[in-house]
Design a protein around this motif. Sequence first.
Motif, short mmCIF file in Angstrom:
data_model
loop_
_atom_site.label_atom_id
_atom_site.label_comp_id
_atom_site.label_asym_id
_atom_site.label_seq_id
_atom_site.Cartn_x
_atom_site.Cartn_y
_atom_site.Cartn_z
N GLU A 211 -18.32 0.50 35.21
CA GLU A 211 -19.57 0.13 34.56
C GLU A 211 -20.68 1.09 34.96
OE1 GLU A 211 -22.64 -3.70 34.15
OE2 GLU A 211 -21.05 -3.70 35.67
N ILE A 212 -21.49 1.48 34.00
CA ILE A 212 -22.69 2.26 34.25
C ILE A 212 -23.89 1.38 33.94
CG2 ILE A 212 -24.07 4.26 33.56
CD1 ILE A 212 -21.44 5.64 32.81
N SER A 213 -24.68 1.07 34.96
CA SER A 213 -25.87 0.23 34.80
C SER A 213 -27.10 1.13 34.75
CB SER A 213 -25.99 -0.77 35.95
OG SER A 213 -24.88 -1.65 35.96
N ILE A 214 -27.73 1.19 33.59
CA ILE A 214 -28.93 2.00 33.42
C ILE A 214 -30.14 1.14 33.72
CG2 ILE A 214 -30.28 3.38 31.79
CD1 ILE A 214 -27.69 3.98 30.31
N LEU A 215 -30.92 1.53 34.72
CA LEU A 215 -32.03 0.71 35.18
C LEU A 215 -33.23 0.79 34.25
CD1 LEU A 215 -31.84 1.42 39.02
CD2 LEU A 215 -30.77 -0.42 37.71
N SER A 216 -33.30 1.86 33.45
CA SER A 216 -34.39 1.99 32.48
C SER A 216 -33.89 1.51 31.12
CB SER A 216 -34.83 3.45 32.39
OG SER A 216 -33.80 4.24 31.80
N ASP A 217 -34.70 1.78 30.08
CA ASP A 217 -34.26 1.42 28.73
C ASP A 217 -33.33 2.46 28.13
OD1 ASP A 217 -35.96 3.52 28.21
OD2 ASP A 217 -37.40 2.36 27.02
N GLY A 218 -33.01 3.49 28.92
CA GLY A 218 -32.08 4.51 28.47
C GLY A 218 -32.71 5.68 27.74
N ASN A 219 -34.01 5.60 27.47
CA ASN A 219 -34.66 6.63 26.65
C ASN A 219 -35.26 7.81 27.42
OD1 ASN A 219 -34.18 5.54 24.02
ND2 ASN A 219 -35.73 3.97 24.45
N PRO A 220 -35.47 7.72 28.73
CA PRO A 220 -36.01 8.90 29.43
C PRO A 220 -35.17 10.15 29.18
CG PRO A 220 -36.05 7.01 30.88
CD PRO A 220 -35.29 6.59 29.67
N LEU A 221 -35.85 11.26 29.02
CA LEU A 221 -35.20 12.55 28.76
C LEU A 221 -35.11 13.38 30.03
CD1 LEU A 221 -37.10 13.14 25.46
CD2 LEU A 221 -34.62 13.43 25.63
N ARG A 222 -33.99 14.05 30.19
CA ARG A 222 -33.79 14.95 31.32
C ARG A 222 -33.05 16.21 30.84
NH1 ARG A 222 -36.23 11.39 33.30
NH2 ARG A 222 -35.98 10.31 35.29
N PRO A 223 -33.51 17.37 31.27
CA PRO A 223 -32.67 18.57 31.13
C PRO A 223 -31.75 18.65 32.35
CG PRO A 223 -34.81 19.19 31.96
CD PRO A 223 -34.84 17.69 31.79
N LEU A 224 -30.49 18.98 32.16
CA LEU A 224 -29.53 19.06 33.26
C LEU A 224 -28.98 20.47 33.37
CD1 LEU A 224 -29.63 15.91 32.99
CD2 LEU A 224 -27.23 15.91 33.68
N ILE A 225 -28.44 20.79 34.56
CA ILE A 225 -27.77 22.06 34.77
C ILE A 225 -26.69 21.89 35.82
CG2 ILE A 225 -29.44 22.81 36.52
CD1 ILE A 225 -29.05 25.70 35.48
N ASP A 226 -25.52 22.46 35.56
CA ASP A 226 -24.44 22.44 36.54
C ASP A 226 -24.81 23.31 37.73
OD1 ASP A 226 -21.79 23.39 37.81
OD2 ASP A 226 -21.07 21.89 36.40
N VAL A 227 -24.46 22.88 38.93
CA VAL A 227 -24.83 23.61 40.14
C VAL A 227 -24.24 25.02 40.13
CG1 VAL A 227 -22.90 22.73 41.51
CG2 VAL A 227 -25.01 23.42 42.66
N LYS A 228 -23.13 25.23 39.46
CA LYS A 228 -22.58 26.59 39.35
C LYS A 228 -23.52 27.49 38.54
CE LYS A 228 -18.59 25.43 37.51
NZ LYS A 228 -18.78 23.97 37.47
N ASP A 229 -24.13 26.92 37.50
CA ASP A 229 -25.06 27.70 36.69
C ASP A 229 -26.38 27.92 37.43
OD1 ASP A 229 -23.45 28.19 34.45
OD2 ASP A 229 -23.84 26.19 33.64
#
Length: 365
Positions: A211-229
Amino acid sequence: MKLNYGNFIVMKILVTGNLGYIGPVLGRSIKEYFQNSFLSGCDTGLFSSCINNYSSRLGDTYYDNQLFIDVRDFNEDIIKNYDYVVCLAAISNDPIGKDFEVATNLINFESTIRLANLCVKNGIKKFIFASSCSIYGSASDYPRIEDDEKNPLTAYSKSKVAVEEKLRQDFGNSSMEIFCLRFSTACGCSDRLRLDLVLNDFVASGIKYGEISILSDGNPLRPLIDVKDMSKAIIWALKYKDMNLNLQNPKNIICINIGCNEWNFKVIDLARKVKEQLPNTEITINENASPDKRSYRVNFDLFKSIGGEFYPKTNINTTINELIEQIKRIDFTKSNFRDSNFIRLNHLRNLKNQKIIDDKLRWLK
């Protein structure tokens, strides 16, 4: 300074804060790319014991030299004779910054500026500072470019803005080239895995609890990057020569968003990506949650135009599958991973409760 070792010209690189999440991956990457480099790490060792590499050579072993010194205690004897300094040393996330706010300012801001000053005095060619896209704060209406207004909301992001501004103010006329790499939110595998990062947390939750429990409403935006990159972007900065981008002033400083346009995600969409690889995982959302102001989209066109082979090309499904493989090797049968040292705040609190460190993150024993 270049040192002759036989027929090789050795470039000397110092990485501060190398015994954390990024450092082992970076050490491996630098040695693969710059085989004639002499690579030193400098770290106080707060997280040196948080190892979870079960299948390959430990990234720490790619460093030719390891210094155990708090970045707040640097002196000229440490800095002299290096060509490049990569500054990773920092209190690394918002929860730690809240618990240890005084230490966050001392380590993230004051020691970084002091280090930059030592670098200028000792002829360092390049100073590469790990900044953050979180400096844009609440910015979900359109993707932010480098010159857009900053809106830092936490002690961590405020410290990054403060460093960038001080570097411009104090070292804009120096001969040292300065790179402020505004990294997206990190994710992916490391010899010192962190599970207090959003994607890594979701993968661990799917494996451990289904199970993944999202504490917010799910709408916050994030840019992600792999640690290798992230590591590849640092290599790009070590190599990059054309400082005249005609975008920023002073000309010896480049502040640049590091990530890729395809990796701007809503939190709910990240959870769905994990569910695609772990199909038995349920996703729950806190529909009564207050809006999370930490929501931002970022534009990475500048890095795409000049990053060349170092612009991130990792597919997010690859990152998720690598995380699944690594996390499945960890024995969580006896504990909740959120109580473990995979959550860095837990590790620091445990050290403090045992009176091994103080509230300024200094060693007592």
